[in-house]
Design a protein around this motif. Structure first.
Motif, short mmCIF file in Angstrom:
data_model
loop_
_atom_site.label_atom_id
_atom_site.label_comp_id
_atom_site.label_asym_id
_atom_site.label_seq_id
_atom_site.Cartn_x
_atom_site.Cartn_y
_atom_site.Cartn_z
N ASP A 258 0.85 -1.19 0.00
CA ASP A 258 0.00 0.00 0.00
C ASP A 258 0.89 1.25 0.00
N GLY A 259 0.86 2.00 -1.09
CA GLY A 259 1.70 3.18 -1.21
C GLY A 259 3.13 2.89 -1.60
N ARG A 260 3.45 1.62 -1.88
CA ARG A 260 4.82 1.25 -2.26
C ARG A 260 4.80 0.46 -3.57
N PRO A 261 4.60 1.13 -4.71
CA PRO A 261 4.58 0.42 -5.99
C PRO A 261 5.90 -0.28 -6.29
N ASP A 262 6.99 0.18 -5.68
CA ASP A 262 8.27 -0.50 -5.91
C ASP A 262 8.27 -1.91 -5.32
N LEU A 263 7.64 -2.06 -4.16
CA LEU A 263 7.57 -3.39 -3.54
C LEU A 263 6.64 -4.30 -4.33
N ARG A 264 5.52 -3.75 -4.78
CA ARG A 264 4.59 -4.54 -5.59
C ARG A 264 5.27 -5.00 -6.88
N GLY A 265 5.98 -4.09 -7.53
CA GLY A 265 6.66 -4.44 -8.77
C GLY A 265 7.74 -5.49 -8.56
N ALA A 266 8.48 -5.38 -7.47
CA ALA A 266 9.53 -6.37 -7.18
C ALA A 266 8.92 -7.75 -6.97
N PHE A 267 7.80 -7.81 -6.27
CA PHE A 267 7.14 -9.10 -6.04
C PHE A 267 6.75 -9.74 -7.38
N PHE A 268 6.12 -8.98 -8.24
CA PHE A 268 5.65 -9.56 -9.50
C PHE A 268 6.81 -9.91 -10.43
N ASP A 269 7.96 -9.25 -10.26
CA ASP A 269 9.15 -9.69 -10.99
C ASP A 269 9.49 -11.13 -10.62
N GLY A 270 9.41 -11.43 -9.32
CA GLY A 270 9.69 -12.79 -8.87
C GLY A 270 8.55 -13.75 -9.16
N PHE A 271 7.34 -13.26 -9.09
CA PHE A 271 6.15 -14.09 -9.31
C PHE A 271 6.06 -14.56 -10.76
N GLY A 272 6.62 -13.76 -11.66
CA GLY A 272 6.74 -14.18 -13.05
C GLY A 272 5.57 -13.85 -13.94
N ARG A 273 4.57 -13.18 -13.41
CA ARG A 273 3.42 -12.79 -14.24
C ARG A 273 2.62 -11.74 -13.49
N VAL A 274 1.77 -11.02 -14.21
CA VAL A 274 0.84 -10.08 -13.58
C VAL A 274 -0.51 -10.76 -13.43
N LEU A 275 -1.36 -10.19 -12.62
CA LEU A 275 -2.69 -10.76 -12.42
C LEU A 275 -3.59 -10.44 -13.60
N THR A 276 -4.51 -11.35 -13.88
CA THR A 276 -5.53 -11.09 -14.89
C THR A 276 -6.58 -10.15 -14.31
N ALA A 277 -7.43 -9.60 -15.18
CA ALA A 277 -8.50 -8.71 -14.71
C ALA A 277 -9.43 -9.43 -13.74
N VAL A 278 -9.74 -10.69 -14.03
CA VAL A 278 -10.62 -11.46 -13.13
C VAL A 278 -9.94 -11.70 -11.79
N GLU A 279 -8.64 -11.99 -11.81
CA GLU A 279 -7.92 -12.18 -10.55
C GLU A 279 -7.92 -10.91 -9.72
N ARG A 280 -7.78 -9.76 -10.37
CA ARG A 280 -7.78 -8.50 -9.61
C ARG A 280 -9.15 -8.27 -8.95
N GLU A 281 -10.22 -8.64 -9.64
CA GLU A 281 -11.55 -8.51 -9.04
C GLU A 281 -11.70 -9.46 -7.85
N HIS A 282 -11.21 -10.68 -8.01
CA HIS A 282 -11.24 -11.64 -6.90
C HIS A 282 -10.44 -11.11 -5.72
N LEU A 283 -9.28 -10.55 -6.00
CA LEU A 283 -8.41 -10.06 -4.93
C LEU A 283 -9.11 -8.99 -4.11
N GLN A 284 -9.76 -8.05 -4.76
CA GLN A 284 -10.42 -6.97 -4.04
C GLN A 284 -11.58 -7.51 -3.19
#
Length: 323
Positions: A258-284
């Motif tokens: 929250d408020g740290r896009p650098d940490l979010r970006g670093a995680f997804f670098d390791g995760f190897g993919r971004v979330l789909t639109a449906v996954e983002r809705e599920h997440l919220q």
């Protein structure tokens, strides 16, 4: 049932409230200071049967009523061990299954390995891994990003450690939400209660996601960072079970990211993919349900931190800030 596990690694750890160097005296208790104790007789017998005589024990429990964790020095070589007694048989079964089936996929030194477990006591015994808790010892920004990147790698491996399964029906989930909402309602606003109900309905209507092995409590306090080897270990698997992969992103998105896009970006670098639109809705939607669950659980268990996390998540959702 009591048994020892034949595979023993010196690089093991367990979820604890704070840390200096794991396996070295100096860990502070969740109650605020290191507290040497005498182990309960049944726990003492369990540890000594597995690794030999106990020389000392320190209470390392989280500051809530149902947390029971001790650091012990035991055996002829006076090694450090951690013993954890689960609050319910369900938590115990989850953690034991996770160590047996999914956690090995993370690799040596990146996850605890069981030394012994007792179904009768709902207890497990693990050895210590060198490292610090980045939750209690905040690392510099560069290390924070590296921890997030490696956490993404570890969760990706965990999610792939078992075959995907079709999603479960929504009916039981809606019933659970209602129970949590009833328990939490005295502690939340009418607006928050309405939001939770709407999110539960929305989640049930979304296209289902496949279920994979999930950690269930993926957050910084359940990681160990070794600054010498610059590696992350993932700990505490008592909530591990099959679920949508985004289940493991809730307490990160509505926590350190929250408020740290650098940490979010670093995680997804390791995760190897971004979330789909449906996954983002599920997440919220799932974040709202996780929040009410946390408020209900934390209020009952006396865990102020979990309650506070739930309120922060609801506040963000009510402000309309999406992931």
């Amino acid at each position: 049932m009591r048994r020892c596990v034949s595979t023993l690694s010196p690089n093991c750890h367990i979820a604890l409230p704070s840390s200096t160097l794991s396996g070295v005296d100096g860990r502070t208790s969740g109650r605020g200071k290191e507290e040497r104790v005498v182990l309960p007789a049944h726990v003492l017998a369990f540890v000594e049967e597995a690794v030999g005589s106990v020389h000392s024990a320190v209470d390392c429990s989280w500051p809530r009523e149902n947390s029971r964790v001790w650091r012990t020095v035991a055996g002829r070589e006076k090694r450090t061990w951690y013993v954890k007694q689960h609050p319910t048989p369900k938590f115990h079964a989850r953690e034991v299954e996770a160590y047996a089936r999914w956690a090995p996929a993370l690799g040596p030194g990146r996850v605890p390995e069981l030394q012994a477990e007792s179904t009768d006591l709902a207890a497990i015994l693990l050895s210590a891994v060198p490292g610090i808790s980045p939750y209690h010892h905040k690392p510099p920004p560069g290390e924070e990003c590296e921890i997030q990147r490696q956490l993404g790698e570890l969760l990706r491996a965990f999610h792939r450690s078992g075959p995907p399964r079709p999603p479960a029906g929504a009916g039981s989930s809606l019933g659970k939400v209602q129970r949590h909402l009833t328990a939490a309602e005295p502690h939340i606003t009418p607006e928050a209660a309405d939001l939770i109900t709407r999110m539960a309905t929305r989640l049930a209507a979304l296209a289902p996601l496949p279920h994979v092995p999930t950690h269930g409590d993926a957050q910084i306090r359940n990681t160990i960072w070794n600054p010498e080897t610059r590696t992350v270990a993932l700990i505490d698997f008592e909530r591990a079970e099959y679920g949508p992969a985004v289940r493991d992103l809730i307490r990160l998105e509505y926590g350190p990211w929250d408020g740290r896009p650098d940490l979010r970006g670093a995680f997804f670098d390791g995760f190897g993919r971004v979330l789909t639109a449906v996954e983002r809705e599920h997440l919220q939607a799932m974040a709202a349900l996780d929040a009410v669950s946390g408020i209900a659980f934390g209020t009952l268990a006396g865990d102020a931190e979990v309650v506070s996390r739930g309120h922060r998540t609801l506040d963000r959702l009510l402000r309309g800030i999406s992931s």
